[in-house]
Design a protein around this motif. Structure first.
Motif, short mmCIF file in Angstrom:
data_model
loop_
_atom_site.label_atom_id
_atom_site.label_comp_id
_atom_site.label_asym_id
_atom_site.label_seq_id
_atom_site.Cartn_x
_atom_site.Cartn_y
_atom_site.Cartn_z
N ARG A 139 -4.20 -2.59 -5.14
CA ARG A 139 -5.04 -1.54 -6.02
C ARG A 139 -4.26 -0.60 -6.95
N GLY A 142 -6.57 3.53 -8.50
CA GLY A 142 -7.57 3.77 -7.74
C GLY A 142 -8.63 2.52 -7.66
N GLN A 143 -8.28 1.52 -8.13
CA GLN A 143 -9.44 0.47 -7.99
C GLN A 143 -8.58 -0.78 -7.44
N THR A 144 -9.50 -1.50 -6.63
CA THR A 144 -8.84 -2.66 -6.02
C THR A 144 -9.02 -3.77 -7.02
N VAL A 145 -7.79 -4.61 -7.33
CA VAL A 145 -7.61 -5.41 -8.33
C VAL A 145 -7.66 -6.87 -7.87
N THR A 312 -12.91 -0.85 -0.44
CA THR A 312 -13.13 0.43 -1.05
C THR A 312 -12.09 1.33 -1.42
N ASP A 313 -11.09 1.43 -0.62
CA ASP A 313 -9.84 2.31 -0.88
C ASP A 313 -8.51 1.99 -0.19
#
Length: 864
Positions: A139, A142-145, A312-313
């Protein structure tokens, strides 16, 4: 190991393994790219592979075996100790097993599969559990790449996950008891190194018994920005066995803190009526890291919810309650996530553990309950999982330090070839993964059945067994007999050199069985006659089948009546003195001495003509149980003379002059007869029968002399064979059995004709036995034939590990083409005999250097 079209893989491997990267992947060991495919496919030995003449010779055996097999499998619903109809197919997938010694093992394949299971003692099943995986989530901001299962598979199940990692971007490296898998994540500038550590530590009798393994995930971020990295470990409650669906299994989360350390994870309670156990997956709590979990999920369907939860997180929801018990037909799994932040151009690590707690075991008969060795330290309540995991995660660095200190002198010895270093350590897998059990001695146990020392027996509970427990390992994963003694003769070097107390414990159990008898009559499959299960003052073939009751009912092997075998008693005597020589344990020698005298007296009856040399019976009556031998033979005759020599030595050590004189006379007469009947000017004939093939060259003809050398004997007063004849015989074996077989690239064939073609008179004479080859190589090294010894053994290693894809399942035997026999076998542990020979070779070389120095010094001394 990459093919020519995988050059990019080789370049990647070279780049990402460099010592500067700090992953700790050693230079030496067995390495393979996850995209590798083995070109050569082999089949297990089957009845159709036997020649017509051998079929006719053994037709009675075949009929009797078929009847016995049907009764065993269809009536008794038991597994045969050798199943000739269901040989294991070759699966070229296995990696270093997880776990210490004697607590069960789980094998993780080199592509990452959890694929071989031995939790119930000595009983295997071979099922890849697809839900057991590691997944990485990256991530940024804050975004899963990136989120990927670290598996090259594309399974039909769990379709909601991202499968199919490109194997060309990863490699596996094994140097048992550790293994490394390095993943270069395509397009991410991130490298993951998973280091697998099991507590298999020489001379350690506590931590080496623990059923636990640690996975250390090193993460390197070569980007110019920070990343959050999560590793998810998913695990089925079970092992892919049918009892996974039996119902009543349940999971629960846990958190444990002790002495400033903490772990969190999930316990997976597998509640079978017999041998229930708990799997424990755990992660170490560390500052700046987060551990989360999913207590239970169903491993069928797409399983998209779990995947979405992670994506998601980078964490899981961590429910607090236990899962309800499963219904019949239902499976349940759990997931654990460890998460950390990795700075730009930075490095971090995550630590996870897998433990399994099966404190009590019952073998197949269900007659007795045994406590595993590790319960001495972690209790037997079945609740040790969290403590085992915490202990492992806080002690694995100490384990690694001890492992490195043990391995370093060998790995750094530039005179030793790389293949040898890999063979030496990686073949040790069988000490843990040979169906091995290590249990506490029951309070009511009497190892010699009530016979005390003054009656030729032993103390009821010899101190070494009481202190260090009982140890047993299988002849092979397909040949399911514990402590098969004719084979242990070869494998025993690993134990006596690395865990000598276990070696001595095993010997006390064998000695205790020697003085007992079991007159129960049973059918012998080869002869068709009935004979007693166990004869007194004869070494047992094995101490039992894990599907019955080992130690209580010995001699599971019923193909031959092994009371008539010629090698078992001799191998006991030779091992007793070898063990004493290496340990200097005088009490052990004193305890074993009456038993040695008893088995040698029993053996005397095989010298029917009184010439000081025993004769074979005209059938297969020793470890080569498919290769007929008649009259005095190189193999058994050599073992006999070596044993007589050892009796002379032990008599001298113990001050028994009468016994010395008796065996000295036998040795002198027997040596003359051996030379007269078997020496042909170049080597010792296979046997003295005068048959067409009696002058075959047997690769194992110097086995007796090998043990004398390994015991510090073999010359001077305690010599059974002229040195020049031993060297001539070894040269003949090298020239014919090695160099004339498979262009010298596959080790030594068991039997070779003097004209340079294999002896095909039996199913075993034209096989290569890997453990015999390592013993042969050790013998050559003892005799100063260092290059020949290493070249002989190298052929076996490269055939098994590099060509045939038999890593961590080294077989008993293979032929030049087409077939193999008995995967995952005990005998190849004899590679440690090579190490003993090399150590002796170095010591002799150093002594030889000192002598000229001393002479020169003496010459320079002024006259007095």
């Amino acid at each position: 190991m990459e093919s020519s079209d995988q050059t990019s893989t080789a370049e990647l491997m070279a780049k990402y393994v460099s010592s500067e990267m700090g992953y700790g992947v050693p230079k030496e060991g067995w390495r393979i790219c996850l995209a590798h495919e083995f070109k050569e496919k082999r089949k297990p030995f089957q009845a159709k592979d036997v020649s017509l003449s051998n079929i006719m010779e053994h037709i009675g055996l075949g009929i009797r075996y078929l009847k016995w097999w049907y009764k065993k499998t269809q009536v008794e619903k038991k597994a045969p100790f050798i199943d000739m109809f269901r040989a294991l197919p070759l699966r070229q997938i296995y990696g270093a097993p997880l776990g210490g010694i004697g607590g069960g093992t789980i094998t993780r394949g080199w592509r990452g599969e959890f694929c071989r299971w031995q939790l119930n003692p000595g009983m295997y099943h071979y099922k890849t559990v697809i839900a057991n995986q590691f997944t990485v989530c990256l991530r940024r901001g804050g975004q899963t790449v990136y989120q990927q299962v670290l598996s090259v598979e594309h399974p039909p199940a769990l379709q909601g996950w991202n499968w199919g990692f490109c194997g060309q971007y990863a490699f596996y490296h094994a140097l048992y008891p550790r293994a490394w898998t390095v993943y270069h994540l395509p397009g991410q500038n991130v490298t993951l190194t998973c280091r697998q550590v099991s507590p298999v530590i020489p001379h350690d009798y506590k931590d080496s018994s623990l059923p636990v393994a640690v996975f250390v995930w090193d993460v390197e971020n070569r980007n110019d920005y920070d990343l959050d990295v999560s590793i998810m470990f998913t695990l089925l409650n079970g092992s892919g066995h049918k009892d996974d669906k039996s119902g009543g299994h349940w999971n629960e989360p846990f958190h444990l803190e002790k002495e400033g350390e903490a772990v969190s994870g999930v316990l997976l309670h597998h509640c079978t009526p017999v041998n229930p156990y708990t799997l424990c997956m755990a992660a170490r709590e560390q500052p700046g890291q987060e551990v989360s979990h999913e207590t239970a999920f169903s491993p069928k369907g797409t399983c998209s919810a779990l995947w979405t939860d992670l994506i998601t997180d980078g964490r899981l929801d961590s429910p607090t309650g236990s899962s309800p018990p499963t219904q019949k037909g239902e499976k349940v799994a759990a997931a654990l996530v460890a998460k950390c932040s990795v700075l730009a151009q930075g490095h971090s690590s995550l630590e996870m553990a897998l433990a399994w707690d099966m404190p009590f075991i019952q073998f197949g008969s269900r007659d007795r309950t045994h406590s595993r060795r590790y319960t001495r330290y972690f209790g037997s309540e079945g609740s040790a999982g969290p403590d085992l995991a915490l202990y492992a995660l806080t002690h694995y660095k100490d384990w690694e330090k001890k492992i490195e200190e043990w391995q370093r002198p060998i790995l750094q010895d530039s005179s030793l070839p790389s293949w040898y270093k890999s063979a030496l350590f990686n073949e040790l897998y069988f000490v843990a993964d040979g169906g091995t059990v290590w249990v506490e001695l029951p309070e009511d146990a009497d190892v010699s059945g009530g016979l005390r020392s003054d009656q030729g027996g032993l103390p009821a509970q010899p101190p070494v067994i009481k202190e260090y427990g009982r140890f047993a390992y299988l002849e092979g994963q397909e040949y399911r007999m514990y402590n098969t003694y004719d084979v242990h003769f070869y494998a025993s070097f690993a134990l006596i050199m690395l865990w000598p107390k276990l070696a001595l414990s095993l010997q006390y159990d064998i000695a205790g069985s020697v003085v007992q008898s079991d007159p129960t009559e049973r059918l012998v499959l080869m002869s068709g006659r009935y004979s007693a299960v166990k004869t007194r003052n004869v070494v047992p073939h094995d101490i039992g089948d894990p599907d019955d009751e080992p130690w209580t009912r010995v001699n599971a092997y019923l193909i031959h009546d092994t009371a008539d075998w010629k090698d078992l008693n001799l191998k006991f005597v030779l091992q007793v003195y070898r063990d004493y020589h290496l340990t200097q344990d005088s009490q052990y020698l004193s305890d074993m001495w009456p038993v040695c005298q008893a088995v040698m007296e029993s053996e005397m009856k095989f010298d029917r003509d009184g010439d000081g040399l025993i004769e074979n019976s005209g059938y297969a009556d020793q470890t080569y149980d498919g290769w007929t031998v008649t009259g005095p033979s190189a193999y058994c005759g050599g073992l006999w003379l070596a044993s007589v020599c050892v009796m002379c030595k032990m008599a001298r050590v113990l001050g028994s002059e009468d016994v010395y004189q008796r065996y000295r006379d036998v040795l002198d007469r027997g040596s003359a007869a051996f030379d007269k009947l078997l020496w042909n000017g170049q080597y010792y004939n296979y046997d003295s029968s005068g048959r067409d093939l009696s002058n075959s060259v047997m690769s194992d003809q110097c086995a007796g002399h090998w043990f004398l050398r390994a015991s510090g004997l073999g010359d001077g007063e305690f010599q059974a064979f002229p040195q020049h004849k031993i060297r001539s015989a070894l040269k003949s074996v090298f020239d014919l059995n090695v160099m004339k077989f498979a262009s010298g690239q596959m080790g030594a064939v068991n039997g070779m004709r003097p004209e340079g073609v294999p002896d095909r008179s039996s199913v075993q004479s034209d096989e290569v036995w890997v453990g015999v080859v390592y013993g042969l190589a050790a013998t050559m090294i003892h005799e100063g034939m260092l290059e020949e010894g290493l070249q002989t053994a190298e052929g076996c290693y490269r055939a098994v590990w590099e060509r045939l894809g038999m890593a961590f399942q080294t077989p008993e035997a293979y032929c030049e083409k087409g077939i193999y026999r008995s995967l995952a076998y005990m005998r190849p542990l004899s590679v440690w005999a090579m190490q003993l020979a090399l150590e002796n070779h170095v010591a002799q070389t150093e002594r030889a250097r000192e002598v000229p120095d001393q002479n020169e010094h003496a010459q320079n001394e002024p006259d007095q």
